[in-house]
Design a protein around this motif. Structure first.
Motif, PDB file in Angstrom:
ATOM      1  N   UNK A  34      -3.094  -9.062   9.673  1.00  0.00           N
ATOM      2  CA  UNK A  34      -2.484  -9.445   8.393  1.00  0.00           C
ATOM      3  C   UNK A  34      -3.210  -8.794   7.226  1.00  0.00           C
ATOM      4  N   UNK A  35      -4.563  -8.710   7.350  1.00  0.00           N
ATOM      5  CA  UNK A  35      -5.333  -8.062   6.292  1.00  0.00           C
ATOM      6  C   UNK A  35      -4.977  -6.581   6.178  1.00  0.00           C
ATOM      7  N   UNK A  36      -4.804  -5.931   7.350  1.00  0.00           N
ATOM      8  CA  UNK A  36      -4.434  -4.515   7.324  1.00  0.00           C
ATOM      9  C   UNK A  36      -3.037  -4.319   6.733  1.00  0.00           C
ATOM     10  N   UNK A  37      -2.124  -5.238   7.098  1.00  0.00           N
ATOM     11  CA  UNK A  37      -0.785  -5.134   6.527  1.00  0.00           C
ATOM     12  C   UNK A  37      -0.808  -5.334   5.013  1.00  0.00           C
ATOM     13  N   UNK A  38      -1.605  -6.325   4.595  1.00  0.00           N
ATOM     14  CA  UNK A  38      -1.718  -6.558   3.162  1.00  0.00           C
ATOM     15  C   UNK A  38      -2.347  -5.356   2.460  1.00  0.00           C
ATOM     16  N   UNK A  39      -3.360  -4.782   3.140  1.00  0.00           N
ATOM     17  CA  UNK A  39      -4.002  -3.596   2.572  1.00  0.00           C
ATOM     18  C   UNK A  39      -3.017  -2.434   2.485  1.00  0.00           C
ATOM     19  N   UNK A  40      -2.163  -2.324   3.508  1.00  0.00           N
ATOM     20  CA  UNK A  40      -1.148  -1.267   3.489  1.00  0.00           C
ATOM     21  C   UNK A  40      -0.181  -1.462   2.325  1.00  0.00           C
ATOM     22  N   UNK A  41       0.229  -2.729   2.110  1.00  0.00           N
ATOM     23  CA  UNK A  41       1.133  -3.004   0.996  1.00  0.00           C
ATOM     24  C   UNK A  41       0.480  -2.663  -0.345  1.00  0.00           C
ATOM     25  N   UNK A  42      -0.795  -3.092  -0.467  1.00  0.00           N
ATOM     26  CA  UNK A  42      -1.498  -2.793  -1.721  1.00  0.00           C
ATOM     27  C   UNK A  42      -1.659  -1.292  -1.914  1.00  0.00           C
ATOM     28  N   UNK A  43      -1.935  -0.595  -0.777  1.00  0.00           N
ATOM     29  CA  UNK A  43      -2.106   0.859  -0.856  1.00  0.00           C
ATOM     30  C   UNK A  43      -0.816   1.541  -1.331  1.00  0.00           C
TER      31      UNK A  43
END
Length: 488
Positions: A259-268
């Motif tokens: 979930x953190x990676x997905x959130x990071x991807x969205x933020x990116x």
């Protein structure tokens, strides 16, 4: 498995066995001593019975001589039989020390019996004087028997004196032995009880310590309990519970990381869009202006300027697309060419572009704005600083399961620190006249897009340029998962 109840029964059986063994040993020794005492006492009683029988025989003889009736004669014969029986009993007491005395003793008894018979015969023949004389002789023999009995008793006492003393010594030794046995058994039972209690309390302590570790949240430590009873089963259950909890925590952490990676991807993606939008001022108005300038330049005969404006408009329109949507490698190559046309107008003969492209590989999926930032990085660091310019080579070839896309320049090269920073996805500030999409951003989006780490290689060194190799899988992992879900 040896249960706790079985251990308790074992301890009870052991204690009962030891008590029974001690009781049997003491009973055997007491019985043996009692038998020896009874044997000695019986010897004394047999000798005393001879004396009593001899006196009874003399007394019966006297009564018969005074009153010679058939009844008194029968009484005398019974006394003689008792004396003979007593003689037989005494005969069994013969040993090496009393052999001579006992032989004389037996002869005296025979003499008494013979004298008694002669006295009776003289009485029956009415020889009163001879009968009286034999009676006196019988009385004297009876006294000899009594004296000989005392002598034999004295011999017996002397014979068994050592035996008496040995019995007393044995009793004292047995008393000491009993004390030592009692102490030894007590010590042994204490040791066995300590071991027995330890076999129960130690696993309980180990299990308690393991439970405390679990209460502190330390689920990675294995629960080990040295036991073979019910506590072992309890410890095994605890261990299974620990493993299940640990696996559950691992799954939760894994999901949280995803979930953190997905959130990071969205933020990116949002960050990339924001950086791209920094240069946007009313995009549609800008596109209309560029189209107007392109047509005006064409009408005025400035065809090169018109083509340049068309390339700028196409590049801006592509950069304003959403970055979270996949594009084909064909689109990326087309935009890269438009970008290079703009840079060629800027650098003229200083910029040389060489392409070796396999057209069959251009259908592969790739994140938007991937190729242009890499080429742009080569222009900024390899072409712009050099007065003589340089060459940028773009190669696209089939690598089996992946498409190999290579961007190489002949510039001054890249430092190891910067190369490592790009591969480790550390944020690098855009340099020169870039579009705002950093190299590290490209690497991060490629890895997130394909779901693998080994998607890019950077080969560089001082003075030998930079070679960037992208390994673009022909099939994305998410596509395979979707197909498997559809089949399921």
């Amino acid at each position: 498995m040896i249960g706790i109840q079985r251990k308790i029964w074992t301890l009870t059986a052991l204690v009962m066995f030891i008590m029974a063994a001690i009781w049997i040993m003491l009973t055997y020794y007491n019985q043996k001593t009692q038998d020896q005492y009874n044997d000695i006492l019986q010897r004394y009683l047999n000798m005393n019975e001879v004396t009593a029988a001899s006196r009874q025989t003399v007394n019966s003889l006297n009564i018969y001589l005074l009153t010679p009736t058939e009844g008194n004669l029968s009484s005398l014969r019974r006394s003689e039989e008792e004396l003979r029986a007593a003689q037989s009993s005494v005969g069994l007491l013969r040993n090496g020390k009393n052999d001579f005395a006992l032989t004389s003793y037996m002869n005296l008894i025979d003499s008494l019996l013979e004298t008694t018979d002669r006295s009776v015969r003289f009485k029956s023949e009415r020889e009163s004087e001879e009968s009286t004389r034999t009676f006196a002789e019988a009385t004297r023999i009876s006294r000899y028997i009594s004296e000989m009995t005392l002598q034999l008793l004295d011999i017996e006492l002397n014979t068994y004196e050592r035996f008496y003393r040995s019995i007393i010594e044995q009793a004292q030794e047995l008393k000491k032995l009993g004390i030592w046995i009692l102490l030894s058994i007590t010590f042994g039972l204490l040791l066995f009880t300590y071991w027995f209690s330890l076999s129960i309390t130690r696993p309980v302590q180990q299990l308690t310590k393991a439970a405390q570790e679990l209460a502190k949240g330390r689920f990675e430590r294995q629960i080990v309990v040295n036991s073979t009873d019910e506590i072992h089963f309890l410890a095994t259950t605890f261990e299974r519970m620990r493993i299940n909890i640990n696996n559950l925590i691992y799954e939760i952490r894994k999901k949280a990381r995803l979930e953190s990676e997905l959130q990071q991807n969205r933020l990116l993606l949002q960050e990339s869009q924001l950086r791209s939008l920094q240069s946007q001022i009313n995009p549609h108005f800008l596109f209309n202006i560029l189209d107007t300038l392109s047509k005006k330049a064409f009408l005025e005969g400035a065809e090169e300027t018109s083509d340049l404006l068309v390339s700028v408009a196409g590049l801006l329109r592509y950069n304003l697309k959403r970055l979270d949507r996949a594009v084909t490698l064909y689109d990326e190559v087309r935009v890269m060419r438009q970008y290079m046309e703009i840079q060629s107008a800027r650098f003229t003969d200083r910029l040389n572009l060489v392409t070796e492209i396999d057209e069959k590989c251009l259908s592969v999926q790739i994140p938007g704005l991937t190729l242009q930032p890499i080429v742009e990085n080569a222009v900024i660091h390899a072409i712009e600083p050099s007065e003589s310019g340089g060459t940028i080579t773009v190669t696209i070839a089939d690598g089996g399961d992946a498409v190999w896309l290579t961007v190489a320049d002949d510039g001054p090269g890249m430092s190891e620190e910067k190369r490592t920073g790009i591969l480790e996805e550390r944020e690098m500030q855009p340099e020169g006249h870039s579009t705002g999409i950093g190299f590290g951003n490209v690497v991060r989006r490629l890895r997130l897009f394909y779901g693998i780490k080994d998607v890019i290689e950077i080969d560089s060194g001082e003075g030998r340029g930079v070679r960037v190799l992208l390994k673009l899988p022909k099939t994305r992992r998410s596509d395979n998962d979707d197909e498997a879900a559809d089949r399921g």
